[in-house]
Design a protein around this motif. Structure first.
Motif, short mmCIF file in Angstrom:
data_model
loop_
_atom_site.label_atom_id
_atom_site.label_comp_id
_atom_site.label_asym_id
_atom_site.label_seq_id
_atom_site.Cartn_x
_atom_site.Cartn_y
_atom_site.Cartn_z
N ASP A 148 2.74 -14.44 1.66
CA ASP A 148 3.66 -14.10 2.86
C ASP A 148 3.79 -12.87 3.88
OD1 ASP A 148 6.22 -15.46 4.30
OD2 ASP A 148 5.69 -16.86 2.94
N PRO A 149 3.24 -11.83 2.81
CA PRO A 149 3.57 -10.78 3.70
C PRO A 149 2.14 -10.45 4.30
CG PRO A 149 4.16 -9.96 2.14
CD PRO A 149 4.17 -11.30 1.88
N GLN A 150 0.88 -10.83 3.98
CA GLN A 150 0.02 -11.04 4.46
C GLN A 150 -0.77 -12.12 5.63
OE1 GLN A 150 -3.81 -11.14 1.23
NE2 GLN A 150 -4.81 -12.17 2.66
N MET A 151 -0.36 -12.96 5.58
CA MET A 151 -0.19 -14.09 6.34
C MET A 151 1.33 -13.97 8.16
SD MET A 151 -2.90 -16.16 5.69
CE MET A 151 -3.45 -14.50 4.95
N PRO A 167 12.94 -3.61 1.25
CA PRO A 167 12.30 -2.47 1.66
C PRO A 167 10.85 -2.86 2.40
CG PRO A 167 14.60 -2.43 -0.12
CD PRO A 167 13.52 -3.86 -0.19
N GLY A 168 10.69 -2.17 3.24
CA GLY A 168 9.16 -2.61 3.47
C GLY A 168 8.63 -3.21 4.21
N ILE A 169 8.98 -4.91 3.86
CA ILE A 169 9.03 -6.19 4.48
C ILE A 169 10.14 -6.54 4.67
CG2 ILE A 169 6.76 -6.00 3.05
CD1 ILE A 169 8.44 -8.04 1.35
N ALA A 170 11.00 -6.45 5.39
CA ALA A 170 12.22 -6.44 6.04
C ALA A 170 12.13 -7.47 7.02
CB ALA A 170 13.34 -5.41 6.43
N HIS A 171 11.07 -8.60 7.87
CA HIS A 171 10.89 -9.06 8.36
C HIS A 171 10.28 -10.18 7.46
CE1 HIS A 171 7.19 -7.28 6.87
NE2 HIS A 171 6.56 -8.00 7.67
N ILE A 172 10.71 -10.21 6.00
CA ILE A 172 10.66 -11.69 6.14
C ILE A 172 11.51 -11.51 5.01
CG2 ILE A 172 9.19 -13.13 3.79
CD1 ILE A 172 6.79 -10.52 4.84
N HIS A 226 -3.85 -5.39 -0.88
CA HIS A 226 -2.74 -4.94 -0.30
C HIS A 226 -2.79 -3.38 -0.61
CE1 HIS A 226 -0.51 -8.84 0.23
NE2 HIS A 226 -1.66 -9.21 0.17
N ALA A 227 -3.40 -2.68 -1.27
CA ALA A 227 -3.20 -1.10 -1.33
C ALA A 227 -3.90 -0.83 -0.41
CB ALA A 227 -2.93 -0.85 -2.93
N VAL A 228 -5.02 -1.05 -0.67
CA VAL A 228 -6.20 -0.51 0.14
C VAL A 228 -7.34 -1.04 1.03
CG1 VAL A 228 -8.84 0.12 -0.71
CG2 VAL A 228 -6.32 0.24 -2.60
N PHE A 229 -7.42 -1.96 0.64
CA PHE A 229 -8.45 -2.55 1.92
C PHE A 229 -7.88 -3.26 3.09
CE2 PHE A 229 -10.43 -2.64 -1.99
CZ PHE A 229 -11.79 -1.46 -1.83
N LEU A 230 -6.84 -3.85 3.38
CA LEU A 230 -5.83 -4.47 4.10
C LEU A 230 -4.92 -3.61 5.50
CD1 LEU A 230 -4.66 -8.10 2.96
CD2 LEU A 230 -7.14 -7.72 4.19
N ASP A 231 -5.22 -3.75 6.63
CA ASP A 231 -4.81 -3.00 7.64
C ASP A 231 -3.04 -2.78 7.61
OD1 ASP A 231 -7.46 -2.14 7.81
OD2 ASP A 231 -7.45 -3.19 9.60
N PRO A 233 0.16 -1.68 7.74
CA PRO A 233 0.69 -0.83 6.62
C PRO A 233 2.23 -1.42 5.18
CG PRO A 233 1.43 -0.20 8.53
CD PRO A 233 0.20 -1.35 8.57
N GLU A 234 2.95 -2.16 6.03
CA GLU A 234 3.22 -3.30 5.17
C GLU A 234 3.19 -3.48 3.89
OE1 GLU A 234 2.38 -6.41 8.33
OE2 GLU A 234 2.94 -3.74 8.34
N LEU A 235 1.83 -3.33 3.79
CA LEU A 235 1.02 -4.52 2.86
C LEU A 235 0.84 -3.51 1.95
CD1 LEU A 235 -1.53 -6.65 4.46
CD2 LEU A 235 0.81 -7.43 3.86
N ARG A 236 1.50 -2.33 1.62
CA ARG A 236 1.40 -1.57 0.91
C ARG A 236 2.58 -1.75 0.11
NH1 ARG A 236 -2.24 -1.54 2.95
NH2 ARG A 236 -3.19 0.31 4.07
N TYR A 237 3.90 -2.02 0.97
CA TYR A 237 5.03 -2.51 -0.03
C TYR A 237 4.74 -3.68 -1.26
CZ TYR A 237 7.29 1.06 2.15
OH TYR A 237 7.51 2.28 3.10
#
Length: 275
Positions: A148-151, A167-172, A226-231, A233-237
């Motif tokens: 979900d966060p990625q899409m 926290p960090g992905i409050a928009h979902i 999510h931690a490294v390759f995708l841009d 920032p919320e994907l770190r969470y």
């Protein structure tokens, strides 16, 4: 792996193609990324269905697809129309191909693609009914904590409420995950009943090597991406949330695989003639 079964070999080739396509995902954007997204889902679903036919039989696979893609489609159509069970959301138009009642056709097959590897992983951990249902449900929700966060970051769908999540992905919103728990549990109960009626007994632990590999790739590969390759920032969470939730299945799975490996080593050692 059960290499004597041609369908298992075909599923392995399709799974490898899916993984290769996923590796391309961070390297493209725009329309090319949409095409890659559709291709990944189609390949993962195809690998799962072909493997299910080859190892569990056509009747089992014919039941698994409507139990996952069919229920997934119904839940998404109802969800986008009413907000139940996930909350208020809508898909972007003209991004993932033609749609059924505003739900892109590829979405229900994403349920199949996500469910089957988790089911196989949970089934290797335990064959007891309730623990397997719980593990599968948690594992599928864990997969969505990556998905979900990625899409959403890619603009494939958006939520009406954007401040009611983790926290960090409050928009979902948290309602999304509650909906996933409900829908994944229903799917798992149905597939469990199907499995007890129609699935043949496992011939070897390696029978499910393809979906187990896909599970491990999804769990560990998504965490790394999510931690490294995708841009975004919320994907770190989401890397943390998804890793922990899928780890509820993944850690017992790794322990089980380790025990099986040690047992096989001992068996080979016992069968080796003394010099």
């Amino acid at each position: 792996m059960t290499t004597s079964n041609p369908l298992v070999r075909v599923s392995a080739v399709i799974a490898a193609a899916a993984i290769a396509t996923q590796i391309v995902y961070p390297l493209v954007d725009g329309r090319a990324r949409d095409v890659v997204t559709v291709a990944v889902v189609a390949l993962l679903a195809a690998a799962s269905i072909v493997h299910a036919v080859g190892t569990r039989g056509a009747r089992w696979a014919a039941g698994m697809v409507p139990a996952t893609a069919g229920i997934g489609l119904v839940s998404e159509v109802v969800g986008t129309a009413t907000g139940f069970p996930y909350g208020c959301y809508e898909y972007a138009t003209d991004r993932l191909g033609w749609a059924v009642a505003d739900v892109p056709w590829v979405v229900p097959f994403a349920w199949t693609a996500g469910f089957y590897p988790v089911w196989c992983a949970a089934s290797l951990v335990t064959r007891r009914r309730l623990p397997r249902i719980v593990l599968t449900t948690v594992g599928v929700v864990g997969w969505d904590l990556f998905l979900d966060p990625q899409m959403v970051a890619d603009g494939q769908w958006h939520w009406c409420v954007t401040d009611a999540g983790l926290p960090g992905i409050a928009h979902i919103p948290l309602t999304n995950y509650a909906g996933w728990v409900l829908v994944a549990a229903v799917m798992t109960v149905l597939v469990d009943a199907l499995d007890r009626r129609h699935a043949p007994a496992p011939t070897s632990p390696g029978r499910d090597a393809v979906p187990i590999a896909l599970f491990l790739w999804t769990w560990l590969g998504s965490a790394l991406a999510h931690a490294v390759f995708l841009d975004a920032p919320e994907l770190r969470y989401s890397a943390v949330y998804g890793s922990v939730a899928m780890g509820v299945v993944g850690i017992p799975l790794l322990l089980r695989l380790s025990r099986l490996y040690r047992r096989e080593e001992r068996t080979e050692s016992d069968n080796t003639p003394a010099a």
